[in-house]
Design a protein around this motif. Structure first.
Motif, PDB file in Angstrom:
ATOM      1  N   VAL A   9       0.831  -1.207   0.000  1.00 42.31           N
ATOM      2  CA  VAL A   9       0.000   0.000   0.000  1.00 42.31           C
ATOM      3  C   VAL A   9       0.867   1.258   0.000  1.00 42.31           C
ATOM      4  N   LYS A  10       2.122   1.147   0.409  1.00 45.42           N
ATOM      5  CA  LYS A  10       3.053   2.287   0.383  1.00 45.42           C
ATOM      6  C   LYS A  10       3.774   2.399  -0.957  1.00 45.42           C
ATOM      7  N   GLY A  11       3.465   1.525  -1.894  1.00 49.19           N
ATOM      8  CA  GLY A  11       4.111   1.570  -3.200  1.00 49.19           C
ATOM      9  C   GLY A  11       5.468   0.903  -3.225  1.00 49.19           C
ATOM     10  N   GLN A  12       5.749   0.044  -2.260  1.00 50.44           N
ATOM     11  CA  GLN A  12       7.039  -0.631  -2.188  1.00 50.44           C
ATOM     12  C   GLN A  12       6.940  -2.029  -2.787  1.00 50.44           C
ATOM     13  N   VAL A  13       8.060  -2.466  -3.364  1.00 49.69           N
ATOM     14  CA  VAL A  13       8.137  -3.786  -3.972  1.00 49.69           C
ATOM     15  C   VAL A  13       9.364  -4.491  -3.423  1.00 49.69           C
ATOM     16  N   THR A  14       9.233  -5.753  -3.077  1.00 47.25           N
ATOM     17  CA  THR A  14      10.384  -6.543  -2.661  1.00 47.25           C
ATOM     18  C   THR A  14      10.987  -7.192  -3.898  1.00 47.25           C
ATOM     19  N   ILE A  15      12.263  -6.959  -4.111  1.00 52.32           N
ATOM     20  CA  ILE A  15      12.973  -7.591  -5.229  1.00 52.32           C
ATOM     21  C   ILE A  15      13.421  -8.963  -4.739  1.00 52.32           C
ATOM     22  N   PRO A  16      13.038 -10.022  -5.440  1.00 55.80           N
ATOM     23  CA  PRO A  16      13.397 -11.367  -4.991  1.00 55.80           C
ATOM     24  C   PRO A  16      14.909 -11.521  -4.798  1.00 55.80           C
ATOM     25  N   LYS A  17      15.284 -12.349  -3.824  1.00 52.71           N
ATOM     26  CA  LYS A  17      16.680 -12.508  -3.456  1.00 52.71           C
ATOM     27  C   LYS A  17      17.554 -12.955  -4.621  1.00 52.71           C
ATOM     28  N   ASP A  18      17.096 -13.897  -5.417  1.00 51.60           N
ATOM     29  CA  ASP A  18      17.945 -14.356  -6.521  1.00 51.60           C
ATOM     30  C   ASP A  18      18.193 -13.232  -7.534  1.00 51.60           C
TER      31      ASP A  18
END
Length: 100
Positions: A9-18
């Motif tokens: 909801v804050k516009g953040q994305v987690t970039i996958p570890k690999d």
């Protein structure tokens, strides 16, 4: 390599570890996001010159900080604040007993 991740909801994305590992991304380092105006956006690690610019900015800030410290070094006397303030104040005049 395609990966799916959720947008918070804050516009953040987690970039996958690999993907982070493959790009050499580390925490608190900048990433560059490019958008082509359509449906495609790319994430990449900035060139080494961008990291060098950060180092140059740090060095410039350090020089400015040292200049400020030099300008105000006369204030670093190690004297307690109360003692310093007492020295700044004029001594109070002794009252004349006849005025009491």
């Amino acid at each position: 390599m395609g990966k799916i991740t959720n947008l918070t909801v804050k516009g953040q994305v987690t970039i996958p570890k690999d993907v982070r590992d493959a790009l050499g991304l580390r925490a608190n380092e900048p990433v560059e996001i490019s958008y082509d105006g359509g449906e495609t956006a790319t994430i990449r690690r900035p060139a080494a010159t961008a990291v060098m610019d950060r180092s140059a900015a740090y060095a410039a800030n350090l020089v400015r900080l040292e200049a400020v410290a030099e300008e105000w070094k006369h204030l670093r006397t190690g004297v307690d604040t109360d003692v310093h303030m007492a020295r700044l104040r004029e001594p109070l005049p002794t009252p004349d007993p006849r005025d009491l």
